[in-house]
Design an enzyme around this catalytic site. Structure first.
Site, short mmCIF file in Angstrom:
data_model
loop_
_atom_site.label_atom_id
_atom_site.label_comp_id
_atom_site.label_asym_id
_atom_site.label_seq_id
_atom_site.Cartn_x
_atom_site.Cartn_y
_atom_site.Cartn_z
N GLU A 121 0.83 -1.19 0.00
CA GLU A 121 0.00 0.00 0.00
C GLU A 121 0.86 1.24 0.00
O GLU A 121 1.97 1.25 0.54
CB GLU A 121 -0.94 0.01 1.22
CG GLU A 121 -2.01 -1.07 1.16
CD GLU A 121 -2.84 -1.15 2.44
OE1 GLU A 121 -4.06 -1.37 2.32
OE2 GLU A 121 -2.26 -1.02 3.53
N CYS A 134 3.81 8.51 0.88
CA CYS A 134 4.30 7.51 1.82
C CYS A 134 4.27 6.17 1.09
O CYS A 134 3.20 5.69 0.71
CB CYS A 134 3.40 7.47 3.06
SG CYS A 134 3.83 6.20 4.26
N CYS A 141 6.13 -6.86 6.95
CA CYS A 141 7.27 -6.38 7.73
C CYS A 141 7.65 -7.45 8.75
O CYS A 141 6.78 -8.10 9.34
CB CYS A 141 6.92 -5.09 8.45
SG CYS A 141 8.32 -4.36 9.36
N CYS A 145 6.70 -5.27 15.53
CA CYS A 145 6.29 -4.29 16.55
C CYS A 145 4.81 -4.52 16.87
O CYS A 145 3.97 -4.50 15.95
CB CYS A 145 6.52 -2.88 16.04
SG CYS A 145 8.25 -2.54 15.63
N CYS A 148 1.79 -2.22 15.54
CA CYS A 148 1.78 -1.90 14.11
C CYS A 148 1.06 -3.00 13.33
O CYS A 148 1.41 -4.18 13.43
CB CYS A 148 3.21 -1.75 13.60
SG CYS A 148 3.35 -1.51 11.82
N GLY A 195 6.80 -2.12 5.73
CA GLY A 195 8.17 -2.62 5.72
C GLY A 195 9.16 -1.74 6.46
O GLY A 195 8.91 -0.58 6.76
N SER A 229 12.79 6.06 7.08
CA SER A 229 12.45 5.75 8.46
C SER A 229 12.98 4.38 8.85
O SER A 229 13.02 3.47 8.02
CB SER A 229 10.93 5.78 8.63
OG SER A 229 10.56 5.44 9.95
N SER A 252 12.27 5.65 14.49
CA SER A 252 11.07 5.33 15.25
C SER A 252 11.49 4.83 16.63
O SER A 252 11.74 3.65 16.83
CB SER A 252 10.25 4.26 14.51
OG SER A 252 9.80 4.75 13.27
N HIS A 254 10.02 5.69 20.13
CA HIS A 254 8.83 5.31 20.89
C HIS A 254 9.07 5.01 22.37
O HIS A 254 8.10 4.84 23.12
CB HIS A 254 8.12 4.11 20.24
CG HIS A 254 7.80 4.31 18.79
ND1 HIS A 254 7.24 5.48 18.32
CD2 HIS A 254 7.98 3.51 17.71
CE1 HIS A 254 7.07 5.38 17.00
NE2 HIS A 254 7.51 4.20 16.61
N ASN A 331 -2.49 5.58 16.33
CA ASN A 331 -3.64 5.08 15.60
C ASN A 331 -3.73 3.58 15.87
O ASN A 331 -2.96 2.81 15.31
CB ASN A 331 -3.47 5.32 14.10
CG ASN A 331 -3.55 6.79 13.76
OD1 ASN A 331 -4.61 7.39 13.79
ND2 ASN A 331 -2.40 7.38 13.47
N CYS A 374 -0.04 6.20 10.38
CA CYS A 374 1.18 5.51 10.80
C CYS A 374 0.88 4.18 11.47
O CYS A 374 0.08 4.09 12.39
CB CYS A 374 1.96 6.40 11.76
SG CYS A 374 2.47 7.95 11.05
#
Length: 424
Positions: A121, A134, A141, A145, A148, A195, A229, A252, A254, A331, A374
């Site tokens: 996507e 994006c 991936c 995580c 995600c 990914g 990223s 990233s 976090h 999200n 995200c």
């Protein structure tokens, strides 16, 4: 009486949690494409076809300058040879499956099918007079995580250089055709789709050159408008620092403490926070480009004021002005019980960073109503219900080891003092 802030921590309630992996499920290679090759390789390929080498440059200019792969539009090629030349240099790699709009037509998410039926996507975001894309670097991936959606789906395979570049070309054509309401150019690209870009380093490195190098090598985009990223693959960060490209690095993070980040970001088991931030600082030193620190604010998990203090201290211990923090409203993935931080906690977290001299901006999140924000890209045609179940298993019992991380470290003041002393 002091009331300790609540601390929740991720764990698996039942079933297996997706594990960190670099192993691809599919090994088939997509057809060779012009975008996989540098200029000299293209010219050599055309020469092997018995044609003048400059034909490769002609096709390249059509592809990069005019965003086309249609033989009929390449009228400067010999009519009797157009189909053969284009079929050799521009085989079809990416096909649109579906699209969804959000944000009043300013955001467009597209599902693309690849040659082997793997899907990825991309999200195209329109702004006044420009657009940001994006894009994805892998199908799925392997970083696992738990918050995600893509990570819950697991890794299918790496994308080729051309499959990455084709996402850009096709979205450029969409933006310029008025798909976002008016004709705009894609000026910014972020590798924040499906990914982990650094886990597909060779293809991503080549794709960066196709984006940045001038025609007929590539699109000639401004390097500073391209962001890569990563969750923290330190060796690849160090490699990218030596490439001499002026692209932006986004980390990233976090969590500023290994105790929590080990669970939030499984690669932290290999490369700890300190090592990652050292590598990010090295990237800044080598390129002069300020590093973006991405920080998804999750209620009662990583949004505590003391964590903001620790994050600021970690960054300032490595110098001033080299990093910019982007707190991101979370999200949640389907089935997740994790929620975004409260407005109050967000304001406190941000103000704590600003008070410590850290440049901080809350990131604008686009496309959340179409799962385009995200961490939400998961390709719904690949058993979305299964992705939701796996997300729920990885996240539902977030009270694990609650006592261990309920309060700030007892030696936090000492840690901060040591960092402060190190800056003097």
């Amino acid at each position: 009486m002091n009331v300790q802030p609540k601390q929740v921590k991720p764990r698996v309630e039942s079933g297996e949690r997706p594990t960190l992996t670099f192993q691809q499920k599919r090994r088939g290679k997509p057809p060779r494409h012009l975008a996989d090759l540098d200029r000299e390789q293209r010219r050599a390929l055309v020469a092997d076809m018995g044609l003048p080498a400059f034909r490769a440059d002609q096709v390249s200019r059509h592809y990069f300058d005019h965003r086309t792969a249609a033989p009929a539009q390449m009228t400067d090629l010999p009519q009797g040879q157009r189909e053969e030349i284009v079929s050799q240099l521009l085989p079809p790699l990416v096909k649109k499956v579906s699209e969804q709009y959000a944000d009043g037509g300013r955001t467009l998410k597209v599902l693309w099918k690849l040659f082997d039926d793997a899907v990825v996507e991309s999200v195209l975001m329109g702004y006044p007079d420009r657009a940001t894309l994006c894009l994805s670097s892998q199908a799925g991936c392997g970083m696992a995580c738990p918050f995600c959606a893509t990570g819950q789906a697991g890794l299918t395979r790496n994308l080729s250089t051309a499959e990455i570049v084709e996402q850009l070309r096709l979205n450029m054509a969409l933006a310029e055709s008025g798909a976002l309401g008016e004709s705009v150019k894609v000026t910014n690209v972020v590798f924040m789709g499906m990914g982990e870009p650094m886990a597909n380093y060779p293809a991503v490195r080549a794709a960066l050159h196709r984006m940045i190098d001038p025609s007929p090598e590539g699109f000639g985009m401004a390097a500073r408008h391209v962001t890569v990223s990563t969750v923290g693959l330190v060796p690849a960060i160090l490699k990218l620092a030596e490439e001499g490209l002026q692209v932006t690095l986004a980390v990233s993070l976090h969590a500023p403490d290994d105790g929590l980040r080990d669970d939030l970001i499984p690669i932290n088991s290999r490369y700890k926070v300190g090592e990652l931030l050292d590598a990010a600082r090295h990237y800044f030193v080598r390129t002069g480009r300020r590093v973006s620190i991405e920080y998804a604010l999750i209620k009662d998990m990583n949004d505590h004021q003391w964590r903001a203090e620790l994050l600021a201290a970690e960054l300032n211990a490595r110098g001033r002005g080299w990093a910019h923090v982007n707190p991101i409203p979370l999200n949640p993935t389907p089935g997740s019980i994790w929620t975004a931080s409260t407005d109050r906690a967000t304001r406190t977290f941000v103000q704590t960073l600003i008070d410590a001299g850290i440049s901080t901006t809350i990131r604008d999140t686009r496309g959340s109503d179409i799962d385009g924000a995200c961490g939400q890209l998961a390709a719904e045609v690949v058993d979305r219900d299964n992705v939701a179940r796996r997300a729920k298993q990885a996240q539902e019992a977030v009270e694990a080891r609650l006592a261990e991380h309920r309060a700030e470290p007892v030696d936090l003041a000492d840690q901060l003092a040591v960092m402060e002393q190190g800056r003097k």
